[in-house]
Design a protein around this motif. Structure first.
Motif, PDB file in Angstrom:
ATOM      1  N   ARG A  57      33.489  18.755  48.629  1.00 55.42           N
ATOM      2  CA  ARG A  57      34.520  17.590  47.459  1.00 55.42           C
ATOM      3  C   ARG A  57      35.413  18.589  47.543  1.00 55.42           C
ATOM      4  O   ARG A  57      36.213  20.003  47.214  1.00 55.42           O
ATOM      5  CB  ARG A  57      32.815  17.771  45.872  1.00 55.42           C
ATOM      6  CG  ARG A  57      32.132  17.218  46.183  1.00 55.42           C
ATOM      7  CD  ARG A  57      31.916  15.797  46.198  1.00 55.42           C
ATOM      8  NE  ARG A  57      30.176  15.488  46.287  1.00 55.42           N
ATOM      9  CZ  ARG A  57      29.922  15.130  46.748  1.00 55.42           C
ATOM     10  NH1 ARG A  57      30.316  14.452  48.213  1.00 55.42           N
ATOM     11  NH2 ARG A  57      28.158  14.382  47.167  1.00 55.42           N
ATOM     12  N   LEU A  58      36.645  17.525  46.562  1.00 57.53           N
ATOM     13  CA  LEU A  58      37.682  18.549  45.697  1.00 57.53           C
ATOM     14  C   LEU A  58      36.976  19.481  44.525  1.00 57.53           C
ATOM     15  O   LEU A  58      36.178  19.008  43.931  1.00 57.53           O
ATOM     16  CB  LEU A  58      38.267  17.621  45.451  1.00 57.53           C
ATOM     17  CG  LEU A  58      39.159  15.867  46.411  1.00 57.53           C
ATOM     18  CD1 LEU A  58      39.696  15.165  45.612  1.00 57.53           C
ATOM     19  CD2 LEU A  58      40.008  17.319  46.595  1.00 57.53           C
ATOM     20  N   PRO A  59      37.325  20.365  44.526  1.00 57.09           N
ATOM     21  CA  PRO A  59      37.560  20.935  43.503  1.00 57.09           C
ATOM     22  C   PRO A  59      37.050  20.208  42.130  1.00 57.09           C
ATOM     23  O   PRO A  59      36.016  20.914  41.493  1.00 57.09           O
ATOM     24  CB  PRO A  59      38.100  22.461  43.280  1.00 57.09           C
ATOM     25  CG  PRO A  59      38.911  21.765  44.540  1.00 57.09           C
ATOM     26  CD  PRO A  59      38.821  21.083  44.847  1.00 57.09           C
ATOM     27  N   LYS A  60      37.711  19.720  41.606  1.00 54.79           N
ATOM     28  CA  LYS A  60      37.939  18.993  40.677  1.00 54.79           C
ATOM     29  C   LYS A  60      36.207  18.554  40.082  1.00 54.79           C
ATOM     30  O   LYS A  60      35.255  18.030  39.758  1.00 54.79           O
ATOM     31  CB  LYS A  60      39.609  18.555  39.962  1.00 54.79           C
ATOM     32  CG  LYS A  60      38.767  18.034  38.250  1.00 54.79           C
ATOM     33  CD  LYS A  60      40.469  17.104  38.556  1.00 54.79           C
ATOM     34  CE  LYS A  60      40.650  16.981  37.050  1.00 54.79           C
ATOM     35  NZ  LYS A  60      41.684  15.819  36.643  1.00 54.79           N
ATOM     36  N   THR A  61      36.142  17.836  41.342  1.00 52.03           N
ATOM     37  CA  THR A  61      34.820  17.004  41.303  1.00 52.03           C
ATOM     38  C   THR A  61      33.703  18.081  41.883  1.00 52.03           C
ATOM     39  O   THR A  61      32.676  17.556  40.967  1.00 52.03           O
ATOM     40  CB  THR A  61      35.833  16.212  42.699  1.00 52.03           C
ATOM     41  OG1 THR A  61      36.704  15.534  42.756  1.00 52.03           O
ATOM     42  CG2 THR A  61      33.549  15.144  42.713  1.00 52.03           C
ATOM     43  N   ALA A  62      33.654  18.710  42.438  1.00 58.85           N
ATOM     44  CA  ALA A  62      32.823  19.711  42.925  1.00 58.85           C
ATOM     45  C   ALA A  62      32.410  20.261  41.057  1.00 58.85           C
ATOM     46  O   ALA A  62      30.932  20.084  41.113  1.00 58.85           O
ATOM     47  CB  ALA A  62      32.942  20.760  43.344  1.00 58.85           C
ATOM     48  N   ALA A  63      33.266  21.004  40.474  1.00 62.41           N
ATOM     49  CA  ALA A  63      33.123  21.008  38.840  1.00 62.41           C
ATOM     50  C   ALA A  63      32.660  19.966  38.081  1.00 62.41           C
ATOM     51  O   ALA A  63      31.225  20.586  37.509  1.00 62.41           O
ATOM     52  CB  ALA A  63      34.005  22.014  38.638  1.00 62.41           C
ATOM     53  N   LEU A  64      32.981  19.233  38.023  1.00 60.92           N
ATOM     54  CA  LEU A  64      32.366  18.264  37.292  1.00 60.92           C
ATOM     55  C   LEU A  64      30.994  17.717  37.797  1.00 60.92           C
ATOM     56  O   LEU A  64      30.155  17.227  36.939  1.00 60.92           O
ATOM     57  CB  LEU A  64      32.999  16.741  37.528  1.00 60.92           C
ATOM     58  CG  LEU A  64      32.610  15.261  36.444  1.00 60.92           C
ATOM     59  CD1 LEU A  64      32.779  15.486  35.235  1.00 60.92           C
ATOM     60  CD2 LEU A  64      33.039  14.224  36.379  1.00 60.92           C
ATOM     61  N   MET A  65      30.838  17.858  38.944  1.00 59.62           N
ATOM     62  CA  MET A  65      29.334  17.253  39.025  1.00 59.62           C
ATOM     63  C   MET A  65      28.312  18.751  39.285  1.00 59.62           C
ATOM     64  O   MET A  65      27.228  17.659  38.411  1.00 59.62           O
ATOM     65  CB  MET A  65      29.177  17.414  41.016  1.00 59.62           C
ATOM     66  CG  MET A  65      29.686  16.270  41.414  1.00 59.62           C
ATOM     67  SD  MET A  65      30.089  16.265  43.444  1.00 59.62           S
ATOM     68  CE  MET A  65      28.243  16.191  43.500  1.00 59.62           C
ATOM     69  N   LYS A  66      28.727  19.928  39.171  1.00 57.24           N
ATOM     70  CA  LYS A  66      28.513  20.819  38.505  1.00 57.24           C
ATOM     71  C   LYS A  66      27.314  20.565  37.669  1.00 57.24           C
ATOM     72  O   LYS A  66      26.411  21.198  36.745  1.00 57.24           O
ATOM     73  CB  LYS A  66      27.973  21.845  39.168  1.00 57.24           C
ATOM     74  CG  LYS A  66      28.092  23.783  38.517  1.00 57.24           C
ATOM     75  CD  LYS A  66      28.457  24.840  39.303  1.00 57.24           C
ATOM     76  CE  LYS A  66      27.786  25.684  38.667  1.00 57.24           C
ATOM     77  NZ  LYS A  66      28.262  27.296  39.154  1.00 57.24           N
ATOM     78  N   ALA A  67      28.951  20.317  36.124  1.00 61.35           N
ATOM     79  CA  ALA A  67      28.422  20.208  34.738  1.00 61.35           C
ATOM     80  C   ALA A  67      28.063  18.848  34.623  1.00 61.35           C
ATOM     81  O   ALA A  67      27.205  19.479  33.566  1.00 61.35           O
ATOM     82  CB  ALA A  67      30.128  20.030  34.333  1.00 61.35           C
ATOM     83  N   THR A  68      27.326  18.350  35.583  1.00 61.22           N
ATOM     84  CA  THR A  68      27.079  17.505  35.344  1.00 61.22           C
ATOM     85  C   THR A  68      25.346  17.440  35.679  1.00 61.22           C
ATOM     86  O   THR A  68      24.252  16.730  35.163  1.00 61.22           O
ATOM     87  CB  THR A  68      27.101  15.625  35.384  1.00 61.22           C
ATOM     88  OG1 THR A  68      27.398  15.244  36.429  1.00 61.22           O
ATOM     89  CG2 THR A  68      28.689  15.425  34.368  1.00 61.22           C
ATOM     90  N   GLY A  69      24.942  19.158  36.576  1.00 59.12           N
ATOM     91  CA  GLY A  69      23.171  18.931  36.557  1.00 59.12           C
ATOM     92  C   GLY A  69      23.036  18.569  37.994  1.00 59.12           C
ATOM     93  O   GLY A  69      22.287  18.871  38.490  1.00 59.12           O
ATOM     94  N   THR A  70      24.508  18.812  38.850  1.00 59.29           N
ATOM     95  CA  THR A  70      24.293  18.938  40.853  1.00 59.29           C
ATOM     96  C   THR A  70      23.637  19.895  40.529  1.00 59.29           C
ATOM     97  O   THR A  70      24.243  21.021  40.362  1.00 59.29           O
ATOM     98  CB  THR A  70      25.329  18.612  41.044  1.00 59.29           C
ATOM     99  OG1 THR A  70      25.625  16.909  41.238  1.00 59.29           O
ATOM    100  CG2 THR A  70      25.178  18.702  42.764  1.00 59.29           C
ATOM    101  N   ARG A  71      22.571  19.998  41.150  1.00 53.40           N
ATOM    102  CA  ARG A  71      22.081  21.384  41.690  1.00 53.40           C
ATOM    103  C   ARG A  71      22.192  21.768  43.596  1.00 53.40           C
ATOM    104  O   ARG A  71      21.478  20.936  44.095  1.00 53.40           O
ATOM    105  CB  ARG A  71      20.115  21.470  41.240  1.00 53.40           C
ATOM    106  CG  ARG A  71      19.862  21.492  40.448  1.00 53.40           C
ATOM    107  CD  ARG A  71      20.158  22.400  39.379  1.00 53.40           C
ATOM    108  NE  ARG A  71      19.180  23.809  39.707  1.00 53.40           N
ATOM    109  CZ  ARG A  71      18.295  23.997  39.126  1.00 53.40           C
ATOM    110  NH1 ARG A  71      17.327  23.213  38.291  1.00 53.40           N
ATOM    111  NH2 ARG A  71      17.630  25.618  39.700  1.00 53.40           N
ATOM    112  N   ALA A  72      22.528  22.807  44.279  1.00 54.34           N
ATOM    113  CA  ALA A  72      22.570  23.527  44.950  1.00 54.34           C
ATOM    114  C   ALA A  72      21.577  23.520  45.586  1.00 54.34           C
ATOM    115  O   ALA A  72      20.168  23.971  45.201  1.00 54.34           O
ATOM    116  CB  ALA A  72      23.074  24.612  45.286  1.00 54.34           C
TER     117      ALA A  72
END
Length: 141
Positions: A57-72
């Protein structure tokens, strides 16, 4: 044995080439086709859905996904059946779980979920049989 439809046309050939490069995606497509064709929808069968966490993911998209609850480490597919939740982790042959996947599977089991590692369509069909999810034979396309 249920016969799955052969994918055709330009997009399908691009998907087939991508599946060769990313075998777990190819397996996921196969399993989703099987679920659509051979497993009844709720209430006779499970509710199922994919967790599209993987990939770059683009870093901005990855940060947004993490902030909205995506879990590794989250499972690739989820099945909800008779009040229980099952996580399906798809792995190509000889590939191992990552540390984050092992950690997530442990947390998932502590929360009451059941995890399975699947390496083929036959593995997946065996999991369905083990947990009692009904299947039907697909009609020829």
């Amino acid at each position: 044995s249920a016969e799955l439809p052969k994918r055709r046309f330009g997009a399908a050939s691009r998907m087939a080439k991508r599946a060769m490069k990313f075998p777990e995606q190819g397996l996921q497509i196969q399993i989703c086709d099987f679920l659509r064709l051979c497993v009844p929808p709720p209430p006779e069968g499970p509710l199922w859905f994919a967790i599209p966490n993987g990939g770059w993911r683009l870093p901005k998209t990855a940060a947004l996904m993490k902030a909205t609850g995506t879990r590794a480490g989250c499972h690739d597919l989820m099945l909800v059946w008779q009040g229980r939740i099952y996580g399906i982790e798809l792995k190509a042959p000889r590939r191992l779980l990552t540390e984050r996947q092992r950690e997530f599977h442990w947390l998932f089991s502590r929360a009451g979920g059941f995890s399975f590692i699947v390496r083929s369509l036959d593995d997946f069909r065996a999991v369905l049989g083990r947990i009692g999810i009904p299947t039907r034979v697909a009609k020829a396309a």
